[in-house]
Enzyme design. Structure first.
Site, PDB file in Angstrom:
ATOM      1  N   HIS A 158      43.957  24.455  74.561  1.00  0.00           N
ATOM      2  CA  HIS A 158      44.699  25.109  73.481  1.00  0.00           C
ATOM      3  C   HIS A 158      45.844  25.952  74.049  1.00  0.00           C
ATOM      4  O   HIS A 158      46.957  25.941  73.527  1.00  0.00           O
ATOM      5  CB  HIS A 158      43.781  26.020  72.655  1.00  0.00           C
ATOM      6  N   SER A 184      36.308  21.276  72.150  1.00  0.00           N
ATOM      7  CA  SER A 184      35.726  22.596  71.858  1.00  0.00           C
ATOM      8  C   SER A 184      34.246  22.476  71.553  1.00  0.00           C
ATOM      9  O   SER A 184      33.445  23.329  71.926  1.00  0.00           O
ATOM     10  CB  SER A 184      36.447  23.241  70.666  1.00  0.00           C
TER      11      SER A 184
END
Length: 140
Positions: free
Chosen positions: A16, A128
């Protein structure tokens, strides 16, 4: 130019951060929007996620963290006067998914363009969801 980079960011990880850094090379301001995803688990609590994101992005200029609990991303972008949405992809499956999301966003906000960044190779392999699983096992 401004852009919106939405996600549940649960957890916010190096992939990210790389996408955010790439976006900042193009956009003067990136709203990093922590969005509620009704299809994903919301642990850890929101405050912990915000703290982790702030720690990861400390020292970065041109990044504003926003919490989005109840708006569609396309609607929030319109409210913020943003014409670009940042998305990151790891593989062809992500691309297909992001194309569907882009089409839906364009239906809601015809002026919203999706800008896709490809995750760098070392961070491309793990999601994630897998990171959360690893963290859960390490705690247990």
């Amino acid at each position: 130019m401004k852009a919106i980079y939405p996600g549940s960011f649960n957890p916010f990880h190096e992939g990210h951060l790389q996408i955010l850094k790439k976006a900042r090379k193009i956009f003067d301001l990136v709203y990093l929007v922590i969005s509620k995803n009704i299809f994903k688990d919301i642990t850890p609590d929101l405050e912990s996620r915000i703290a982790a994101i702030k720690a990861s992005t400390s020292g970065m200029t041109g990044v504003e963290i926003i919490i989005n609990e109840d708006k569609l991303t396309a609607e929030l972008a319109a409210e913020l006067g943003v014409d670009f949405i940042i998305r990151g992809i790891r593989d062809k499956d992500d691309l297909e998914y992001e194309m569907e999301i882009s089409d839906a966003n364009k239906t809601l906000n015809p002026g919203l363009e999706t800008v896709i960044f490809i995750a760098d190779s070392p961070t491309r392999k793990i999601s994630s969801t897998r990171l959360k699983e690893i963290q859960a096992y390490r705690k247990g």
